[in-house]
Design an enzyme around this catalytic site. Structure first.
Site, PDB file in Angstrom:
ATOM      1  N   HIS A  18      25.584  80.877  -8.453  1.00  0.00           N
ATOM      2  CA  HIS A  18      25.652  79.576  -7.791  1.00  0.00           C
ATOM      3  C   HIS A  18      26.552  78.618  -8.538  1.00  0.00           C
ATOM      4  O   HIS A  18      27.275  77.839  -7.961  1.00  0.00           O
ATOM      5  CB  HIS A  18      24.244  78.958  -7.776  1.00  0.00           C
ATOM      6  CG  HIS A  18      23.526  79.169  -6.501  1.00  0.00           C
ATOM      7  ND1 HIS A  18      23.385  78.184  -5.579  1.00  0.00           N
ATOM      8  CD2 HIS A  18      22.902  80.237  -5.994  1.00  0.00           C
ATOM      9  CE1 HIS A  18      22.702  78.641  -4.551  1.00  0.00           C
ATOM     10  NE2 HIS A  18      22.384  79.896  -4.780  1.00  0.00           N
ATOM     11  N   GLU A  69      26.431  76.806   1.472  1.00  0.00           N
ATOM     12  CA  GLU A  69      25.868  77.138   0.152  1.00  0.00           C
ATOM     13  C   GLU A  69      26.733  78.157  -0.597  1.00  0.00           C
ATOM     14  O   GLU A  69      26.992  79.248  -0.078  1.00  0.00           O
ATOM     15  CB  GLU A  69      24.450  77.692   0.347  1.00  0.00           C
ATOM     16  CG  GLU A  69      23.692  77.823  -0.949  1.00  0.00           C
ATOM     17  CD  GLU A  69      22.248  78.295  -0.739  1.00  0.00           C
ATOM     18  OE1 GLU A  69      21.691  78.081   0.343  1.00  0.00           O
ATOM     19  OE2 GLU A  69      21.705  78.890  -1.678  1.00  0.00           O
ATOM     20  N   LYS A 110      13.690  82.382   2.958  1.00  0.00           N
ATOM     21  CA  LYS A 110      14.824  81.442   3.027  1.00  0.00           C
ATOM     22  C   LYS A 110      16.101  82.193   2.663  1.00  0.00           C
ATOM     23  O   LYS A 110      17.144  82.005   3.285  1.00  0.00           O
ATOM     24  CB  LYS A 110      14.577  80.259   2.090  1.00  0.00           C
ATOM     25  CG  LYS A 110      15.572  79.115   2.229  1.00  0.00           C
ATOM     26  CD  LYS A 110      16.828  79.287   1.404  1.00  0.00           C
ATOM     27  CE  LYS A 110      17.772  78.124   1.580  1.00  0.00           C
ATOM     28  NZ  LYS A 110      19.062  78.337   0.893  1.00  0.00           N
TER      29      LYS A 110
END
Ligand code: NAD
Length: 426
Positions: free
Chosen positions: A376, A84, A262
């Site tokens: 991101h 990620e 998470k």
């Protein structure tokens, strides 16, 4: 078209080469794909073939490094294996913010694991409980005979706990065998011991033992870590207020708490994987621990200090080892432990807890400030551009345009590429 089916036996008996041959009779691989499967990387074929069943290849993930970590006054470079984008950068950033006020302070994590022994068909629960208590020493002795090395090193079975549970199949006694597994994750160690003492358990209680297996809810192995994150470096009073609000949101709402945790696991699991540890054990333990009070809660807590800085705390069970399992077999796991320079499972767990806390602060800070997508998207849009077939020399240009227009999509990347190729000045 090849006739596809999955009715295959004895696949495990074949060599890796023959397994690939068999597979190519079922699936139309291109020459490129055939070469890809054969690329085992740093694994030797006999080595990888011993790890799991029916191996045909290996699977790579990025191995990155998080910097700036100071835990209990020691500096650490933390290896992370994760797919990620922005997780590694976020951890490094939060660690820098914590550094200003002395870094992370982790408590010792005693490596106590336990196996559960399920005793059923008991005529008298009370007398069975009494018998188990009376025979504690012999049970510990049998358990310790299973791992003389562990014993010699100062570890081994230490105690028992006796629990009664009501089930649809009647009352059962669950015997917990507590073992100091030293620097191992410890599942195999405690499983072996539990199996070894079970005949004796049946003999002294008159019951029937079914399950004898480690509990991944490692409540005797909880890592606790604390750090102060500088108010100004976080972005000021409003951002800190936003983080506190986000924490209260997670405290009150399991839907939010799940995503909150998470984020913590982004860090902890990346380190778990990098060091060859069992990610499923860590995940299941963490989430069960988060639910122990009857509601799924965040694994971190936040408050302000007198100067308005953010004080964060994490508590999470961490069954991590530096010996056993894959830790010494996987070449990159060995390298990860070398980079990390930890000397015990205890130290590894202390660092992992710090990483989890840092990861959480970074995510909450981003959410409270610019929103999570900005970080991101920079890396994500590169991947999107690649997916759209943008050649390497034009990726920077296409990414910039997608980011400017806030349209990070494959179709848009293709559209931009077309315009560039047609000579349009973007
Ligand atoms: P392991 O089986 O390799 O055992 C570690 C061994 O190392 C011990 O027997 C011990 O004697 C020896 N040792 C030498 N020096 C030591 C030291 N300083 N400290 C501790 N031990 C030392 O590994 P393990 O940790 O018992 O088991 C881990 C593996 O078990 C993982 O691969 C995990 O995936 C797997 N597993 C997990 C579960 C579960 O989590 N539910 C169940 C079964 C198996």
């Amino acid at each position: 078209m090849k006739k596809f089916h999955s009715d295959i036996s004895g696949f495990y008996k074949l060599s890796i080469e023959d397994r690939i041959k068999l597979l190519t009779e079922l699936i139309d691989f291109t020459e490129e794909e055939k070469e890809l499967i054969k690329t085992l990387g740093y694994f030797k074929s006999d080595q990888i073939d011993r790890l799991i069943e029916n191996v045909i290849g290996s699977y790579q993930l990025p191995f990155g490094l998080a910097f700036n970590f100071k835990v209990n006054d020691r500096d650490y470079i933390i290896p992370m294996v994760i797919e990620e984008p922005s997780v590694v950068a976020a951890a490094s950033k939060a660690a820098k913010i914590a550094r200003k006020h002395g870094g992370f302070h982790s408590e010792n994590v005693k490596p106590i694991m336990f196996s559960q022994i399920q005793i059923t068909n008991l005529e008298n629960i009370e007398s069975a409980r009494k018998a188990l208590k009376e025979h504690k020493d012999i049970l510990l002795k049998i358990a310790n005979e299973q791992d003389p090395l562990l014993n010699k090193l100062g570890g081994g079975a230490q105690d028992i706990e006796i629990r009664e549970i009501q089930t649809n199949k009647g009352e059962m006694i669950i015997l917990h065998l507590l073992v100091n597994v030293l620097d191992a994750m410890g599942a195999n160690v405690v499983n072996t011991m539990a199996e070894a003492i079970s005949p004796k358990v049946e003999e002294i209680t008159g019951g029937i033992v079914y399950l004898r297996i480690v509990s991944n809810l490692a409540i005797h192995r909880v890592a606790k870590c604390k750090a102060t994150f500088d108010k100004e470096m976080l972005g000021g009073k409003n951002i800190v207020e936003g983080i506190l609000n986000a924490f209260e949101f997670a405290q009150a709402d399991p839907f939010r708490a799940t995503t909150h945790n998470k984020g913590i696991m982004n860090g902890i699991i990346a380190l778990t994987l990098a060091t060859g540890n069992d990610t499923r054990a860590i995940e299941s333990g963490a989430h069960a621990f988060a639910s122990l009070k009857g509601q799924y809660l965040p694994l971190t807590k936040y408050k302000l200090d007198d100067e308005g800085n953010l004080v964060g705390e994490i508590e999470v069970p961490l069954a991590l080892g530096i010996i056993g399992g894959m830790t010494k077999i996987h070449p990159m796991a060995r390298l990860a432990l070398k980079i990390l320079k930890v000397e015990s499972a205890n130290e590894l767990s202390q660092v992992a807890a710090a990483l989890g806390l840092a990861q959480n602060v970074a995510a909450l800070r981003a959410l409270a400030a610019e929103g999570i997508q900005k970080g991101h998207m920079a890396l994500h849009s590169r991947n999107i551009a690649k997916l759209a077939g943008v050649p390497d020399n034009l990726i920077g240009k296409v990414v910039k345009k997608m980011m400017e227009d806030k349209k990070i999509r494959v179709d848009y990347a293709k559209e931009i590429l077309k315009k560039i190729e047609e000579g349009e000045n973007l």
